[in-house]
Design an enzyme around this catalytic site. Structure first.
Site, mmCIF file in Angstrom:
data_model
loop_
_atom_site.group_PDB
_atom_site.id
_atom_site.type_symbol
_atom_site.label_atom_id
_atom_site.label_comp_id
_atom_site.label_asym_id
_atom_site.label_seq_id
_atom_site.Cartn_x
_atom_site.Cartn_y
_atom_site.Cartn_z
ATOM 1 N N ARG A 292 -5.809 8.503 0.573
ATOM 2 C CA ARG A 292 -5.117 7.305 0.087
ATOM 3 C C ARG A 292 -5.936 6.034 0.330
ATOM 4 O O ARG A 292 -5.890 5.091 -0.459
ATOM 5 C CB ARG A 292 -3.754 7.216 0.784
ATOM 6 C CG ARG A 292 -2.863 6.067 0.305
ATOM 7 C CD ARG A 292 -1.476 6.208 0.932
ATOM 8 N NE ARG A 292 -0.723 4.959 0.979
ATOM 9 C CZ ARG A 292 0.129 4.553 0.027
ATOM 10 N NH1 ARG A 292 0.326 5.306 -1.030
ATOM 11 N NH2 ARG A 292 0.778 3.418 0.160
ATOM 12 N N ILE B 119 0.588 -0.209 -4.858
ATOM 13 C CA ILE B 119 0.538 1.248 -4.701
ATOM 14 C C ILE B 119 1.818 1.596 -3.942
ATOM 15 O O ILE B 119 2.154 0.959 -2.945
ATOM 16 C CB ILE B 119 -0.736 1.700 -3.939
ATOM 17 C CG1 ILE B 119 -0.759 3.203 -3.727
ATOM 18 C CG2 ILE B 119 -0.893 1.008 -2.592
ATOM 19 C CD1 ILE B 119 -2.102 3.728 -3.164
ATOM 20 N N SER B 120 2.587 2.561 -4.473
ATOM 21 C CA SER B 120 3.914 2.840 -3.891
ATOM 22 C C SER B 120 3.798 3.323 -2.458
ATOM 23 O O SER B 120 2.792 3.877 -2.043
ATOM 24 C CB SER B 120 4.641 3.904 -4.705
ATOM 25 O OG SER B 120 4.879 3.443 -5.995
ATOM 26 N N GLN B 121 4.896 3.146 -1.762
ATOM 27 C CA GLN B 121 5.048 3.667 -0.402
ATOM 28 C C GLN B 121 4.873 5.191 -0.447
ATOM 29 O O GLN B 121 5.420 5.839 -1.343
ATOM 30 C CB GLN B 121 6.468 3.288 0.008
ATOM 31 C CG GLN B 121 6.929 3.722 1.348
ATOM 32 C CD GLN B 121 8.407 3.379 1.522
ATOM 33 O OE1 GLN B 121 9.072 2.892 0.595
ATOM 34 N NE2 GLN B 121 8.918 3.631 2.698
ATOM 35 N N PRO B 122 4.145 5.803 0.483
ATOM 36 C CA PRO B 122 3.933 7.261 0.453
ATOM 37 C C PRO B 122 5.237 8.066 0.335
ATOM 38 O O PRO B 122 5.302 9.058 -0.394
ATOM 39 C CB PRO B 122 3.240 7.537 1.783
ATOM 40 C CG PRO B 122 2.544 6.260 2.116
ATOM 41 C CD PRO B 122 3.383 5.157 1.555
#
Lengths: 250, 823
Positions: free
Chosen positions: A70, A96-99
């Site tokens: 990531r 970038i979205s939260q994992p």
């Protein structure tokens, strides 16, 4: 339904490890941080019954996320925070979205090894990378040229060979490769574009995260049944009951 | 000559207040309007710090008064521009605060920069009070009248120029005050005045626009910035007023296709659109129309189109015309006649004139009338009767959109408002209201509760038979009928919902098997909510629900306030899993600002006061005097803000309310302070305490009368023309404000007679209290309503004189005071 999913998951996990093993050295970097990130995702998933189907997030998805680097998908100045369970800015007003949200969406798409998946809104390319080992082919469309070009180069460099990125208008989908078994729409829209509904295969699933930047309210799952009818489900990423005491109104 | 000496005080006071209003406007553009309250707290910090500074450096400053005043005013001018230019360049991202504590550091940095102009502006006024202890009433009058003109002037100026240009004028006003003051400097006074005047001119004419431009520094997460990232998207028109910055964007390569609430069964692509962003965010679309209804047939497949299934050739009222989407829908659904109401004159200019041909001239048709008015005021006063009152997804008429005073009053969705709408219907008419659907629901349940309360107030025995609620995946439309729905209506609603994959959450004779079919929620909150709200369990359900869904009323018009303290710990724990998206940040920011402001005022005011207690001498009862000025500061603004809130409905526009009430209170209170000395001599018999006591008794009497009489006065006079209503508002405010202007200067002269050293403190405490009170009043109004806030203010006023009267060794006559400054 579920045993089949498990089989698919197992196969996907094997493929996932194969795919990532074949990528370059950076994947080895920061494995410890990724492992900690996976633990956070698992603990969140335990308290989010609405958005998590079955026994929790598919282990194959988590196995993939434990390998995708990531930190290589975020701008240099954000790399230190790459494995925190949080969204990060990637420029151009995009994130970038939260994992945890990436894990939920990938799990909900529930792609299998023979599946074609379409993504609207490539962004950093991280979601496409996580989908990559779980599908035969991932097609991704990005509206902002700089982001699209950068993500395409990054995915190629990290050898996600089954991901194809193009810059353009996601509204019309990608008819040349339709139908799709799964569609991820990460670009905000006031309504679901009809061409995307049309390009969704029967039995296919579309996932749309709804909310403001840095604040996902809920995930919308659009399902096309075998008879062609459409249903949606709104899934909260959190176990929250709006009535105190948890009781239902009668 | 004497008035001329105090003119710089008026000018700098006007500039400081104008700057405060202007910063709220500017930050609504580059950030979000919630930050307006933070500006208030920044101003507080500046006022407080200047009070301390003037008190500590009084002697050296007084020796060079004209130079000190001029320097401070010039520094206001410089920092007014430089601080904003610096602050907007900081990489602060409000949306990231939940995730990244470092953002709080950037917020603190903004504070540190923006405090400076307020510090220098307030220093000028503090200096003037210290310089003219014998003319406190006059200094105060110049200060208040200046502030009143500043508040009104900036609103007027913002109609003429963009906010960034207004910033230059405000800075130049600071330099003008500096130049006037500098002419009093003994040596080289003319030279100093001349160069400062030149500086004012240079700022207005020469300063590069890019230095303070908002465009490049707008948060990249606002809709406008994101839209402009798309290839070939460009701004085709920009208009600015105090109501907001309207930006029209065209995006030929990737069209906007804005159509919230559109059915999943729709296959049509919306035609070309121009997006209109308000303050860079909330969007309304102007849709291209060439006269062929088929090109916009998709509008008939939005949830908001439901009422057209129930009505034939209706006469329609659209409250919130925006870009005209609902007018287009009405025309294509066979409406006979459409009245559309829009609050922003520039929006009307765009849709009716500038882009008339693009939208197919729909606003110029003989059967379409576009009215410039506030939605509620129009509905309450119209003589027409309608088959359909359509309230679409537009919050453009909310006070929040103005950003002038970001209090979130909204008179569109109160119980009284719904009753007004029902009264404006023909016998078989309906009201249709569309809102975004949030999960878990808040707005929609509150709307339902409000509609039920309104129907009950109208004497409807079974409200459930007058309601229908359908939802798409992201919007909900509530239809409220004047008569109970008949079997045909119910069948039509079911048919419309079924065709479009919309879910029915409520309709007469609904059953559990009807709900949650197409857009499935893990629980059918709306149906269950409707059942509970229509049953005797209502109070219990409302109480147990974790968001505040009790109906909004005109006394507590906070439709968008869903915050409940008891849900806070849970939502904070869940903040990284979507809990943050469920938090009412506006309320929390308000509370945070209050806490911050309280801490800052303690540090800035009370601590230095404590350290300097010896200098003040023993004859001054610091605590009681301090409390007196605290009480006055709180009470004055409590009443002023409650009046702004209340007059919003009467004056028909949040902006008129802010400008008229603010300017009215400041100017008449200024007059009151100017005549305070005469009141003391004539009525108080020379005793300040007696004069104050009599003044507060009058205040108490007037406030009490207004509490009882205002609603019925408003109801009777609402239909008058704007100019008449503004005059009546000023007439109502005048007597109250004149007496409210007296206790402060009378108190100051009473206290100043004991110790001139105390004057800057009194000024500082009062300034801090005023600003604290602005935040506190907004919070209190959410809990206890308008009547509660005014009652608290009245009690504070009535209690205040006792704080002065009881002081040991006090003597009402200042000439007999023996305590001289001991420093």
């Amino acid at each position: 339904m579920r045993p089949l999913t498990q089989c698919k998951a197992l196969l996907a996990a094997v493929l996932a490890s194969a795919a990532v093993v074949s990528t370059s050295a950076p994947a080895q970097d920061r494995a410890g941080e990724r492992a900690a990130m996976i633990e956070t995702i698992k603990s969140h998933a335990r308290s989010a019954p609405s958005a998590v189907e079955g026994q929790g997030i598919d282990p194959a998805v988590l196995a993939t996320m434990a390998k995708v680097p990531r930190h290589l998908f975020v701008p240099e100045e954000q790399r230190g925070a790459a494995y925190g369970d949080r969204p990060l800015p990637i420029g151009h007003g995009q994130t970038i979205s939260q994992p945890f949200i990436v894990a939920l969406m990938t799990d909900l798409i529930n792609a299998g090894p023979g599946d074609a998946v379409l993504e609207i809104g490539t962004g950093s390319g991280y979601q496409a990378a996580v989908l990559s080992p779980h599908a035969a082919k991932v097609y991704s469309i990005e509206i902002i040229p700089e982001l699209g070009q950068r993500a395409a180069a990054r995915l190629a460099e990290l050898r996600y060979g089954n991901v194809e990125v193009k810059v353009g208008d996601g509204y019309y989908g990608w008819p040349e490769h339709a139908p799709f078994d799964g569609i991820v729409v990460t670009a905000a829209a006031s309504h679901i574009p009809p061409p995307l509904v049309e390009q969704l295969a029967k039995g296919g699933r579309m996932v749309v995260p709804v909310g403001a930047p840095f604040a996902t309210q809920f995930l919308m799952l659009v399902e096309k049944r075998q008879d062609g009818s459409i249903t949606t489900r709104q899934l909260l990423p959190v176990g929250f009951v709006p009535l105190r005491g948890g009781g239902r109104a009668r | 000559m004497r008035a001329g000496r105090l003119l710089p005080v008026g000018l700098i006071s006007a500039a400081t207040l104008a700057y405060e209003v202007l910063l709220m406007r500017l930050f609504s553009i580059i950030q979000w309007h919630q930050f307006a309250y933070m500006i208030i707290s920044i101003a507080l910090l500046g006022f407080g710090a200047s009070g301390t500074f003037v008190a500590l450096a009084r002697r050296p400053l007084m020796q060079r008064y004209p130079a000190a005043f001029a320097a401070s005013a010039a520094l206001f001018g410089i920092t007014a521009i430089a601080s904003f230019a610096g602050a907007e360049r900081l990489p602060f991202n409000a949306l990231e605060i939940v995730w990244n504590p470092r953002q709080l550091g950037w917020l603190a940095a903004s504070y540190a920069l923006l405090i400076l102009p307020f510090f220098f502006g307030a220093t000028c006024i503090g200096l003037a009070f210290s310089r003219h202890p014998d003319e406190i009433g006059r200094v105060y009058a110049f200060d208040l009248i200046g502030a009143g003109i500043g508040a009104l002037g900036i609103v007027g100026l913002l109609f003429l120029v963009f906010p960034t240009a207004a910033l230059r004028f405000v800075a130049a006003l600071g330099f003008a005050a500096a130049a006037l003051a500098a002419s009093g400097i003994a040596r080289h006074g003319r030279l100093a005045a001349g160069s400062l005047g030149l500086a004012a001119a240079v700022i207005v004419v020469w300063l590069p626009a890019s230095f303070t431009a908002t465009g490049p520094h707008m948060s990249e997460y606002k809709g406008l910035r994101m839209a402009l990232e798309v290839p070939n998207a460009r701004v085709v028109e920009e208009q600015s007023s105090p109501l907001g910055l309207l930006t029209v964007v065209e995006s030929p390569t990737v069209p906007f296709r804005y159509a919230p609430g559109l059915s999943l069964a729709n296959v049509q692509e919306p035609p070309a659109q121009l997006a209109v962003f308000s303050d860079g965010d909330s969007i309304t679309a102007m849709t291209a129309y060439g006269g062929d209804p088929a090109t916009v047939a998709y509008l008939g497949r939005t949830a908001a189109a439901l009422p057209y299934r129930l009505l034939a050739r209706p006469r329609v009222l659209v409250l919130g015309a925006g870009g005209g989407e609902q007018v287009l829908l009405a025309l294509n659904a066979g409406a006979d006649n459409v009245d559309a109401v829009e609050v922003n004159p520039q929006m009307i200019e765009l849709s009716r004139n500038r882009f008339a041909s693009f939208v197919g001239g729909i606003f110029n048709r003989p059967n379409v009338n576009l009215h410039l008015a506030e939605a509620r005021a129009f509905a309450a006063t119209t003589g027409e009767r309608y088959d359909l009152i359509q309230i679409p997804l537009l919050d453009s008429f909310s006070a929040a959109a103005a950003g002038v005073q970001s209090m979130h009053e909204n008179y569109t969705y109160t119980v009284e408002a719904l009753r007004d709408y029902l009264a404006a219907l023909r016998p078989d008419g309906v009201v249709a209201i569309t809102r975004w659907l949030r999960v878990p629901p808040r707005d929609v349940l509150k709307l339902l509760a409000t509609a039920i309360a309104a129907l009950e107030a109208e004497g409807v025995p079974e409200p459930g038979r007058h309601l229908a609620l359908i939802r798409s995946w992201n919007t909900a439309t509530l239809v409220v009928a004047k008569l109970p729905f008949g079997g045909e209506d119910v069948a039509a609603i079911r048919g419309f919902a079924g065709e479009n994959f919309f879910d029915i959450s409520w309709v007469p004779d609904i059953s559990a098997s009807d709900v949650n079919r197409y857009n499935q929620l893990d629980q059918e909150y709306l149906y269950e909510g409707a059942l509970a709200l229509l049953s005797p369990d209502r109070a219990d359900f409302t109480e147990r629900y974790k968001f505040d869904i009790a109906p909004a009323t005109d006394n507590r018009p906070y439709f968008f306030d869903f915050f409940r303290w008891r849900a806070l710990p849970e939502l904070l724990t869940l903040r990284t899993q979507g809990g943050a998206a469920m938090l009412d940040w506006g309320y929390l920011i308000l509370v945070t600002t209050l806490v911050q402001a309280t801490i800052l005022s303690t540090v800035l005011i009370l601590l230095p006061l404590w350290f300097r207690r010896r200098a003040l001498g023993r004859a001054v009862p610091r605590l009681r005097f301090g409390l007196y000025f605290l009480a006055l500061g709180l009470a004055f603004l409590f009443i002023e803000i409650a009046f702004i809130q209340r007059f919003m409905l009467f004056l028909g526009h949040p902006l008129y309310a802010v400008a008229v009430v603010l300017a009215g209170f400041l100017a008449f209170a200024g007059f009151g302070s100017a005549v305070a000395a005469r009141w003391k001599a004539a009525v108080g018999g020379g005793s300040a305490v007696r004069a104050i006591t009599l003044a507060v008794v009058v205040i108490g009497f007037l406030a009490g009368t207004y509490l009882i009489a205002l609603p019925s006065i408003f109801e009777r006079l609402l239909a008058l023309p704007d100019a008449a209503k503004i005059a009546i508002a000023l007439l109502l405010i005048a007597p109250l404000a004149v007496f409210m202007g007296m206790p402060f200067p009378l108190g100051l002269s009473h206290v100043g007679a004991r110790s001139e050293e105390f004057l800057p403190w009194a000024w500082g405490i009062n300034g801090c209290a005023s600003v604290l009170s602005a935040i506190l009043a907004a919070l209190l109004a959410m809990h206890v309503g308008f009547t509660g806030v005014v009652t608290i203010a009245t009690i504070l006023y009535l209690a205040a004189p006792a704080l002065l009267a009881g002081s040991r060794g006090s003597s009402p006559d200042r000439n007999r005071s023996r305590t001289k400054p001991s420093a």
